[in-house]
Design an enzyme around this catalytic site. Structure first.
Site, PDB file in Angstrom:
ATOM      1  N   ASN A  81       0.808  -1.218   0.000  1.00 25.55           N
ATOM      2  CA  ASN A  81       0.000   0.000   0.000  1.00 25.55           C
ATOM      3  C   ASN A  81       0.842   1.270   0.000  1.00 25.55           C
ATOM      4  O   ASN A  81       0.328   2.349   0.272  1.00 25.55           O
ATOM      5  CB  ASN A  81      -0.960   0.009   1.192  1.00 25.55           C
ATOM      6  CG  ASN A  81      -1.798  -1.255   1.242  1.00 25.55           C
ATOM      7  OD1 ASN A  81      -1.598  -2.105   2.092  1.00 25.55           O
ATOM      8  ND2 ASN A  81      -2.703  -1.396   0.281  1.00 25.55           N
ATOM      9  N   ILE A  89       1.133   6.878   0.430  1.00 27.04           N
ATOM     10  CA  ILE A  89       0.474   5.813   1.196  1.00 27.04           C
ATOM     11  C   ILE A  89      -1.004   5.728   0.833  1.00 27.04           C
ATOM     12  O   ILE A  89      -1.686   6.752   0.753  1.00 27.04           O
ATOM     13  CB  ILE A  89       0.586   6.086   2.709  1.00 27.04           C
ATOM     14  CG1 ILE A  89       2.051   6.260   3.106  1.00 27.04           C
ATOM     15  CG2 ILE A  89      -0.059   4.963   3.514  1.00 27.04           C
ATOM     16  CD1 ILE A  89       2.237   6.855   4.482  1.00 27.04           C
ATOM     17  N   CYS A  90      -1.458   4.508   0.593  1.00 28.20           N
ATOM     18  CA  CYS A  90      -2.888   4.335   0.348  1.00 28.20           C
ATOM     19  C   CYS A  90      -3.551   3.859   1.620  1.00 28.20           C
ATOM     20  O   CYS A  90      -3.448   2.699   1.992  1.00 28.20           O
ATOM     21  CB  CYS A  90      -3.099   3.320  -0.776  1.00 28.20           C
ATOM     22  SG  CYS A  90      -4.828   2.978  -1.044  1.00 28.20           S
ATOM     23  N   LEU A  91      -4.198   4.779   2.297  1.00 25.37           N
ATOM     24  CA  LEU A  91      -4.813   4.456   3.583  1.00 25.37           C
ATOM     25  C   LEU A  91      -6.115   5.244   3.677  1.00 25.37           C
ATOM     26  O   LEU A  91      -6.122   6.457   3.468  1.00 25.37           O
ATOM     27  CB  LEU A  91      -3.840   4.850   4.702  1.00 25.37           C
ATOM     28  CG  LEU A  91      -4.254   4.535   6.140  1.00 25.37           C
ATOM     29  CD1 LEU A  91      -4.516   3.048   6.314  1.00 25.37           C
ATOM     30  CD2 LEU A  91      -3.164   4.978   7.118  1.00 25.37           C
ATOM     31  N   LEU A 124      -0.587   0.042  -4.047  1.00 27.51           N
ATOM     32  CA  LEU A 124       0.128   1.078  -4.780  1.00 27.51           C
ATOM     33  C   LEU A 124       1.434   0.496  -5.313  1.00 27.51           C
ATOM     34  O   LEU A 124       2.038   1.018  -6.223  1.00 27.51           O
ATOM     35  CB  LEU A 124       0.421   2.271  -3.870  1.00 27.51           C
ATOM     36  CG  LEU A 124      -0.731   3.267  -3.734  1.00 27.51           C
ATOM     37  CD1 LEU A 124      -0.412   4.300  -2.680  1.00 27.51           C
ATOM     38  CD2 LEU A 124      -1.006   3.942  -5.060  1.00 27.51           C
TER      39      LEU A 124
END
Ligand SMILES: [Zn+2]
Ligand SMILES: [Zn+2]
Ligand SMILES: [Zn+2]
Ligand SMILES: [Zn+2]
Ligand SMILES: [Zn+2]
Ligand SMILES: [Zn+2]
Ligand SMILES: [Zn+2]
Lengths: 157, 590
Positions: A81, A89-91, A124
């Protein structure tokens, strides 16, 4: 603008006061700009990131805390991620699930949690996502460990 | 034209057969859509009332406060039936949770405040409890943080669903609190918020759409049952409710979109030019090939090879040019040319017919004036003939059928072409269906032309017997064309589009009386006047739905028609030649 400044100042004081409370997170505010922060977080144990120290860069918008801060890894990390090149960051809490009740400190905690529990379905980093999704956990872990050793550990000698 | 029916009986028994047939059909639910006045005009003024009507239904059923009802309805896109369906299916708790409604049953809402100060988790300030607000979901933040949050969300255009600030809380904030807090700091933004909420009734509602007129008339149209219909706004603009372009049935929305694009691009013509001409390698003018020889020469004197476009000398045989060896792609090119030519001819065939009907439709619109004259000439004559509703009814029927006919050509172009349904039918099936359809189309066409011919005759100059004869013809042709139109629509709906795999092609049902004119919205709090499923004959007398019965112009706004209708409505009946709203006997009585 004024509200975000006041709030960040409160967070700053909180961080100073609670320094010892969370030894895994070390949040530092930029000397000249209260909207720029960096954090050092420890890789959680029993993950390939264990033993590593990862640097995060925070860029806080003027609408903070109504809008989330932008956070990225400055330290290279192999994680499904996290964008391998940019550290993005994919959060969800940094996007649509953001709540103004979150603080920079709690964001750091959420990122540590993400390191322990990757979400391979919204990757990601496609390579690491694919490794995990295809069930090649060992392959993923050895790659992640290698990068932790290369990038996140203090050089010996 | 049914309006004229009542009075015909007095004159002619011979009418009975066809007229009876017509009346039977009228009671057939397929024939007239089983609904009363179903389209409503919602103006800026009635928008509030319209919204309230739906709110009230939900508030009453679920005993909710208004803002909760609105939150529910916005979530379910103002589909009251859907709200009720979810209620039955999933229960109240799920219904509320999914929409973000949190109803406090008054328990801790007024619980004694433990401390005189509260800490706001957003700004981290300790504040007197008078400066904090607790939402229905139980989350409490300070007024200043709430206000900031609301302002950001309203500016982001999310007014309709502003969520609570707490993490993982999906509750929608109380609009009353939003309004109060925001207006303290930003009165104009609070107004904007209110407008968003109000307009949500139009923007988020499948059954309500803004009238697409330009300049915009400011109204919206609400339909009750079927979004595939054609309506006329109170401003006179007629349109397809589904795709908002001009009324185009029996062509489906998708077909119509493709068709106007095709007509605009004239892509076929472009194809034709590219396939049938080539630029001269010397002066670059397009040169057309004539004859089978592949050596072409330009007016500038340059000879070149048709196949490759290269400049050549002039010596050649039928198939070979001296010193030039080529011949590649020959077959391919010829095939392409063949196909392009066939496609173009096909398009031209349908387009010519479509255009012919649209053109005569426009000419016939001018007929209105002539007809008015003819009728007043007839009225001046001292004769036993007093009822001339057949003339106006005939004219109206002509318009109506002509319209259906002209749009049936783009329909046929796509229905039987390769663009859309190539894999849906076998060639044999297609051919069979095409014959069936064209048969109907041709019958309709023939009768429309006949009707047109009679209407155009200078019958005001004829003697009474001759007039009676024309009258008979016109009345009969009206019934025939109306029935044929209806059959054509049914054939399209059931046999042609109905048999397709994917039901994305929908057409507005045939309206014998023409495009329905939306009526001004009147709000009945308790009554469900719109829902009574039957077609009410009395509406005709009051001119309710049948407003649309006037001859209508081409899809664009037609002020002539509009004003003549208005005149007829307000003024005396005597002059209301074109008021087809009124049954002939009403006109006669006056
Ligand atoms: Zn909440
Ligand atoms: Zn606050
Ligand atoms: Zn309008
Ligand atoms: Zn349409
Ligand atoms: Zn030339
Ligand atoms: Zn030749
Ligand atoms: Zn050649």
């Amino acid at each position: 603008m004024q509200a975000s400044r006041a709030r960040l100042f409160k967070e700053y004081k909180e961080v100073q006061r609670e320094k010892a409370a969370d030894p895994d997170i070390q949040l530092v505010c930029d000397d000249s700009n209260i909207f720029k922060w960096t954090a050092l977080i420890k890789g959680p144990s029993e993950t390939p990131y264990e033993g590593g120290v990862f640097q995060l860069a925070f860029s806080v918008p003027e609408q903070y805390p109504l809008q989330p801060p932008q956070v990225r890894f400055l330290t290279k990390i192999f994680h499904p991620n996290v964008h391998f090149k940019t550290g993005e960051i994919c959060l969800d809490i940094l996007k649509n699930a953001w709540s103004p009740a979150w603080t920079l400190q709690s964001v750091c905690r959420a990122i540590i949690a993400l390191m322990g529990h990757p979400e391979p379905d919204s990757p990601l980093n496609c390579d690491s996502g694919n490794l995990l999704r295809s069930g090649d956990i060992r392959g993923f872990q050895s790659m992640a460990r290698m990068y932790t050793r290369l990038a996140a550990m203090p050089k010996k000698g | 034209m049914e309006d004229g029916v009542g009075s015909e009986e007095d004159y002619y028994d011979s009418d009975r057969e066809s007229l009876d047939g017509l009346e039977n059909e009228e009671s057939d639910p397929q024939w007239v859509p089983a609904k009363g006045p179903s389209c409503k005009v919602i103006t800026k003024e009635s928008l509030l009332a319209a919204q309230r009507e739906d709110l009230r239904r939900v508030m009453d059923l679920l005993s909710l406060r208004e803002h909760h009802a609105r939150t529910l309805l916005i979530h379910y896109r103002w589909d009251v039936e859907k709200v009720f369906a979810v209620l039955v299916e999933k229960g109240k708790a799920r219904l509320f949770a999914e929409a973000g409604v949190s109803v406090v049953e008054n328990h801790d809402a007024d619980s004694p405040v433990l401390s005189s100060t509260e800490t706001c988790d957003i700004c981290m300030e300790d504040l007197p409890s008078s400066e904090v607000t607790k939402m229905d979901c139980g989350h409490c933040f300070c007024n200043s943080c709430w206000t900031e949050h609301f302002i950001v969300k309203i500016n982001e255009g999310q007014s309709k669903r502003i969520r609570c600030m707490a993490y993982k809380c999906f509750a929608i904030c109380d609009e009353g609190i939003i309004r109060t807090l925001v207006s303290k700091r930003h009165p104009d933004l609070a107004e904007k918020f209110d407008r968003f909420l109000l307009e949500s009734y139009i923007e988020d509602n499948k059954m309500v759409k803004w009238c697409p007129s330009t300049p915009h008339c400011g109204s919206a149209i609400r339909v009750e049952n079927d979004e595939f219909c054609e309506v006329e706004c109170s401003c006179g603009f007629q349109f397809c409710f589904s795709c908002l372009s001009e009324a185009h049935s029996p062509c489906s929305c998708l077909m119509w979109e493709l068709w106007i694009k095709k007509c605009r691009d004239e892509s076929e013509t472009v194809n034709w030019i590219t396939v049938h001409t080539k630029p001269c390698p010397k002066c670059h003018k397009p040169v057309e090939k004539n004859g089978g020889c592949n050596l072409v020469s330009c007016i500038c004197g340059q000879a070149f090879c048709w196949l490759c476009g290269g400049a050549t000398g002039r010596d050649h045989t039928w198939s070979h040019i001296t010193g030039h060896s080529c011949g590649r792609y020959k077959e391919d090119r010829e095939k392409k040319a063949e196909r392009a030519k066939r496609d173009l001819y096909r398009y031209m065939h349908y387009h010519n017919r479509y255009k012919a009907h649209t053109d005569s439709f426009e000419q016939e619109s001018r007929l209105r004036e002539t007809i008015r004259e003819k009728v007043s000439n007839l009225e001046e004559r001292d004769s036993r003939l007093r009822d001339f509703s057949w003339v106006t009814n005939g004219l109206y029927r002509l318009f109506r059928s002509r319209r259906a006919l002209s749009y049936s050509y783009p329909f046929a172009f796509y229905m039987f072409g390769d663009d859309l349904f190539k894999d849906e039918m076998t060639n044999e099936e297609r051919e069979l269906k095409q014959h069936l359809f064209e048969d109907q189309q041709q019958q309709l066409e023939a009768n429309v032309e006949k009707l047109s011919k009679f209407i155009e005759e200078p019958f005001d100059q004829y003697d009474e017997d001759k007039i009676m004869e024309i009258r008979m013809q016109v009345i009969n042709l009206c019934v025939i064309t109306d029935t044929l139109c209806k059959k054509m629509y049914e054939c399209i709906e059931n046999d042609l589009l109905g048999s397709l795999q994917f039901g994305i092609h929908n057409i507005a049902p045939y309206q014998s009386k023409g495009i329905e004119r939306a009526t001004e919205l009147t709000v009945f709090w308790s009554a469900t006047a719109n829902d009574t499923g039957k077609f009410h004959k009395p509406d005709e007398q009051t001119g309710g739905t049948t407003e649309s019965d006037r001859p209508s112009g081409s899809g664009s706004s037609d002020d002539n028609g509009c004003s003549s209708r208005k005149r007829a409505r307000e003024g005396s009946f005597g002059g209301s030649l074109f008021d087809l709203n009124l049954p002939a006997d009403v006109i006669d009585r006056n």
